[in-house]
Design a protein around this motif. Sequence first.
Motif, PDB file in Angstrom:
ATOM      1  N   ASP A  75     -67.837  24.052 -38.260  1.00  0.00           N
ATOM      2  CA  ASP A  75     -68.449  25.184 -38.960  1.00  0.00           C
ATOM      3  C   ASP A  75     -69.771  25.526 -38.270  1.00  0.00           C
ATOM      4  OD1 ASP A  75     -69.850  26.865 -40.777  1.00  0.00           O
ATOM      5  OD2 ASP A  75     -68.797  25.987 -42.476  1.00  0.00           O
ATOM      6  N   PRO A  76     -69.956  26.790 -37.848  1.00  0.00           N
ATOM      7  CA  PRO A  76     -71.172  27.156 -37.104  1.00  0.00           C
ATOM      8  C   PRO A  76     -72.476  26.836 -37.820  1.00  0.00           C
ATOM      9  CG  PRO A  76     -69.538  28.890 -36.909  1.00  0.00           C
ATOM     10  CD  PRO A  76     -69.008  27.911 -37.924  1.00  0.00           C
ATOM     11  N   LYS A  77     -72.465  26.749 -39.142  1.00  0.00           N
ATOM     12  CA  LYS A  77     -73.721  26.464 -39.839  1.00  0.00           C
ATOM     13  C   LYS A  77     -74.236  25.061 -39.518  1.00  0.00           C
ATOM     14  CE  LYS A  77     -71.811  24.833 -44.276  1.00  0.00           C
ATOM     15  NZ  LYS A  77     -71.694  25.157 -45.720  1.00  0.00           N
ATOM     16  N   PHE A  78     -73.365  24.200 -38.992  1.00  0.00           N
ATOM     17  CA  PHE A  78     -73.777  22.841 -38.667  1.00  0.00           C
ATOM     18  C   PHE A  78     -74.216  22.686 -37.213  1.00  0.00           C
ATOM     19  CE2 PHE A  78     -70.745  21.898 -42.256  1.00  0.00           C
ATOM     20  CZ  PHE A  78     -71.737  21.599 -43.174  1.00  0.00           C
ATOM     21  N   VAL A  95     -86.543  15.947 -43.211  1.00  0.00           N
ATOM     22  CA  VAL A  95     -86.019  16.180 -44.556  1.00  0.00           C
ATOM     23  C   VAL A  95     -84.494  16.206 -44.480  1.00  0.00           C
ATOM     24  CG1 VAL A  95     -85.971  17.717 -46.548  1.00  0.00           C
ATOM     25  CG2 VAL A  95     -88.049  17.545 -45.156  1.00  0.00           C
ATOM     26  N   VAL A  96     -83.853  15.423 -45.339  1.00  0.00           N
ATOM     27  CA  VAL A  96     -82.392  15.426 -45.423  1.00  0.00           C
ATOM     28  C   VAL A  96     -81.991  16.074 -46.739  1.00  0.00           C
ATOM     29  CG1 VAL A  96     -80.286  14.048 -45.437  1.00  0.00           C
ATOM     30  CG2 VAL A  96     -82.235  13.344 -44.015  1.00  0.00           C
ATOM     31  N   ASP A  97     -81.267  17.177 -46.639  1.00  0.00           N
ATOM     32  CA  ASP A  97     -80.697  17.860 -47.800  1.00  0.00           C
ATOM     33  C   ASP A  97     -79.252  17.375 -47.891  1.00  0.00           C
ATOM     34  OD1 ASP A  97     -79.637  19.550 -49.685  1.00  0.00           O
ATOM     35  OD2 ASP A  97     -80.293  21.403 -48.748  1.00  0.00           O
ATOM     36  N   THR A  98     -79.047  16.309 -48.652  1.00  0.00           N
ATOM     37  CA  THR A  98     -77.751  15.645 -48.668  1.00  0.00           C
ATOM     38  C   THR A  98     -76.609  16.553 -49.126  1.00  0.00           C
ATOM     39  OG1 THR A  98     -78.844  13.515 -49.014  1.00  0.00           O
ATOM     40  CG2 THR A  98     -76.512  13.642 -49.582  1.00  0.00           C
ATOM     41  N   PRO A  99     -76.725  17.283 -50.251  1.00  0.00           N
ATOM     42  CA  PRO A  99     -75.601  18.100 -50.686  1.00  0.00           C
ATOM     43  C   PRO A  99     -75.202  19.183 -49.681  1.00  0.00           C
ATOM     44  CG  PRO A  99     -77.163  17.805 -52.477  1.00  0.00           C
ATOM     45  CD  PRO A  99     -77.831  17.312 -51.234  1.00  0.00           C
ATOM     46  N   SER A 100     -76.191  19.743 -48.985  1.00  0.00           N
ATOM     47  CA  SER A 100     -75.900  20.805 -48.017  1.00  0.00           C
ATOM     48  C   SER A 100     -75.512  20.260 -46.649  1.00  0.00           C
ATOM     49  CB  SER A 100     -77.101  21.740 -47.872  1.00  0.00           C
ATOM     50  OG  SER A 100     -77.399  22.380 -49.096  1.00  0.00           O
ATOM     51  N   ARG A 101     -75.689  18.939 -46.453  1.00  0.00           N
ATOM     52  CA  ARG A 101     -75.342  18.280 -45.182  1.00  0.00           C
ATOM     53  C   ARG A 101     -76.214  18.798 -44.034  1.00  0.00           C
ATOM     54  NH1 ARG A 101     -72.753  16.527 -49.207  1.00  0.00           N
ATOM     55  NH2 ARG A 101     -70.495  16.159 -49.146  1.00  0.00           N
ATOM     56  N   PHE A 102     -77.521  18.941 -44.311  1.00  0.00           N
ATOM     57  CA  PHE A 102     -78.465  19.374 -43.285  1.00  0.00           C
ATOM     58  C   PHE A 102     -79.594  18.365 -43.154  1.00  0.00           C
ATOM     59  CE2 PHE A 102     -77.324  23.969 -44.467  1.00  0.00           C
ATOM     60  CZ  PHE A 102     -76.453  24.106 -43.403  1.00  0.00           C
ATOM     61  N   LEU A 103     -80.071  18.198 -41.931  1.00  0.00           N
ATOM     62  CA  LEU A 103     -81.314  17.487 -41.664  1.00  0.00           C
ATOM     63  C   LEU A 103     -82.266  18.473 -41.010  1.00  0.00           C
ATOM     64  CD1 LEU A 103     -81.849  13.975 -40.164  1.00  0.00           C
ATOM     65  CD2 LEU A 103     -83.015  15.922 -39.133  1.00  0.00           C
ATOM     66  N   TYR A 104     -83.502  18.515 -41.498  1.00  0.00           N
ATOM     67  CA  TYR A 104     -84.541  19.388 -40.956  1.00  0.00           C
ATOM     68  C   TYR A 104     -85.648  18.543 -40.336  1.00  0.00           C
ATOM     69  CZ  TYR A 104     -82.566  22.953 -44.128  1.00  0.00           C
ATOM     70  OH  TYR A 104     -81.734  23.819 -44.798  1.00  0.00           O
ATOM     71  N   GLY A 118     -73.375  14.164 -41.252  1.00  0.00           N
ATOM     72  CA  GLY A 118     -72.465  13.524 -42.179  1.00  0.00           C
ATOM     73  C   GLY A 118     -73.280  12.537 -43.000  1.00  0.00           C
ATOM     74  N   ILE A 119     -72.889  12.331 -44.230  1.00  0.00           N
ATOM     75  CA  ILE A 119     -73.710  11.494 -45.114  1.00  0.00           C
ATOM     76  C   ILE A 119     -72.844  10.437 -45.798  1.00  0.00           C
ATOM     77  CG2 ILE A 119     -75.531  13.189 -45.427  1.00  0.00           C
ATOM     78  CD1 ILE A 119     -73.044  12.769 -48.175  1.00  0.00           C
ATOM     79  N   GLY A 120     -73.493   9.597 -46.607  1.00  0.00           N
ATOM     80  CA  GLY A 120     -72.812   8.473 -47.230  1.00  0.00           C
ATOM     81  C   GLY A 120     -71.846   8.883 -48.318  1.00  0.00           C
ATOM     82  N   ARG A 121     -70.818   8.063 -48.482  1.00  0.00           N
ATOM     83  CA  ARG A 121     -69.877   8.281 -49.577  1.00  0.00           C
ATOM     84  C   ARG A 121     -70.588   8.080 -50.911  1.00  0.00           C
ATOM     85  NH1 ARG A 121     -67.232   4.683 -46.213  1.00  0.00           N
ATOM     86  NH2 ARG A 121     -67.634   2.998 -47.680  1.00  0.00           N
ATOM     87  N   ASP A 122     -70.018   8.651 -51.967  1.00  0.00           N
ATOM     88  CA  ASP A 122     -70.596   8.453 -53.303  1.00  0.00           C
ATOM     89  C   ASP A 122     -70.742   6.960 -53.576  1.00  0.00           C
ATOM     90  OD1 ASP A 122     -70.615  11.143 -53.669  1.00  0.00           O
ATOM     91  OD2 ASP A 122     -68.807  11.226 -54.903  1.00  0.00           O
ATOM     92  N   GLY A 123     -71.896   6.577 -54.065  1.00  0.00           N
ATOM     93  CA  GLY A 123     -72.149   5.181 -54.370  1.00  0.00           C
ATOM     94  C   GLY A 123     -72.837   4.433 -53.252  1.00  0.00           C
ATOM     95  N   PHE A 124     -72.899   5.029 -52.049  1.00  0.00           N
ATOM     96  CA  PHE A 124     -73.545   4.370 -50.919  1.00  0.00           C
ATOM     97  C   PHE A 124     -74.641   5.247 -50.332  1.00  0.00           C
ATOM     98  CE2 PHE A 124     -69.273   2.518 -51.032  1.00  0.00           C
ATOM     99  CZ  PHE A 124     -69.596   1.176 -51.133  1.00  0.00           C
ATOM    100  N   SER A 125     -75.139   6.171 -51.112  1.00  0.00           N
ATOM    101  CA  SER A 125     -76.156   7.095 -50.607  1.00  0.00           C
ATOM    102  C   SER A 125     -77.537   6.658 -51.096  1.00  0.00           C
ATOM    103  CB  SER A 125     -75.853   8.523 -51.061  1.00  0.00           C
ATOM    104  OG  SER A 125     -75.656   8.572 -52.453  1.00  0.00           O
ATOM    105  N   LYS A 197     -65.881  15.179 -36.233  1.00  0.00           N
ATOM    106  CA  LYS A 197     -65.179  15.731 -37.398  1.00  0.00           C
ATOM    107  C   LYS A 197     -65.822  15.301 -38.713  1.00  0.00           C
ATOM    108  CE  LYS A 197     -60.588  16.172 -35.290  1.00  0.00           C
ATOM    109  NZ  LYS A 197     -59.154  15.766 -35.359  1.00  0.00           N
ATOM    110  N   SER A 198     -66.673  14.274 -38.671  1.00  0.00           N
ATOM    111  CA  SER A 198     -67.314  13.795 -39.896  1.00  0.00           C
ATOM    112  C   SER A 198     -68.547  14.609 -40.269  1.00  0.00           C
ATOM    113  CB  SER A 198     -67.699  12.320 -39.736  1.00  0.00           C
ATOM    114  OG  SER A 198     -68.749  12.174 -38.788  1.00  0.00           O
ATOM    115  N   ILE A 199     -69.020  15.482 -39.365  1.00  0.00           N
ATOM    116  CA  ILE A 199     -70.214  16.269 -39.651  1.00  0.00           C
ATOM    117  C   ILE A 199     -69.896  17.278 -40.768  1.00  0.00           C
ATOM    118  CG2 ILE A 199     -71.908  17.863 -38.708  1.00  0.00           C
ATOM    119  CD1 ILE A 199     -72.043  14.921 -37.684  1.00  0.00           C
ATOM    120  N   GLY A 200     -70.773  17.303 -41.763  1.00  0.00           N
ATOM    121  CA  GLY A 200     -70.542  18.162 -42.925  1.00  0.00           C
ATOM    122  C   GLY A 200     -69.769  17.475 -44.034  1.00  0.00           C
TER     123      GLY A 200
END
Length: 238
Positions: A75-78, A95-104, A118-125, A197-200
């Motif tokens: 996805d180009p946004k990534f 800054v890591v915006d976890t829900p949006s999958r962005f690092l600034y 790419g970010i951690g699975r639920d429970g490991f974040s 493929k894990s990005i996003g």
Amino acid sequence: MSSASLTSRRTFILTAAAAALAGCTTTTPSGKVAPIPQAPRRPTVPPTNPELDAMYGPVEDGGHSIPAVPYQQIDPKFYRQRVANPTGEPAGTVVVDTPSRFLYLVEPGGTAMRYGVGIGRDGFSWQGEGVIHWRQPWPRWKPPNEMIKRQPELEKYSIANGGMAPGVSNPLGARALYIFKDGKDTLYRLHGTREWKSIGKAVSAGCVRLMNQDVIDLYKRVPYHARIVVHQETLYQS
């Protein structure tokens, strides 16, 4: 009003305007008027295809060969790109915006470099504030004991056994930045990955992963002992 009065009034206005402009310019020794210095403008437009080819092409680094990323399938946004800073944080902050999958990485002048992650699975974040206390190119991977308990097959890469040797297949990739809080290692990292493929997506065991080409770029830019803020709720418009 007489023509003499009009001429006098125009002369006064022009003289006043010139005086006002003189307060915003400087005069060089040659007598020429120097332009007013302007803050550098940084483009906040998406990268072009030739730029993407260069950004995500194959890389030789530290004796390791990093393959090209087929960015057309992402996805180009990534894509790595400069954007207007949406975080409100000062320059030098990560800054890591976890829900949006962005690092600034916040820059001076109102912009930020944005990377897809790419970010951690639920429970490991993880969330909160910390410091990037340690940085390592081509790190060894040493899974923590908690991970080995869940995945006993990783015992051969334990701290006691010296970890996994650096390389493209190493889960930490080309670079790792280690997050500490209150002087203690949180065991969470910003690191590279060959698994583009894990990005996003939410797939890792808690860490924030970037494409190897992106983590190399971030590593060059991020200040030493940079402050890092990780959010688990969406705060910014992307």
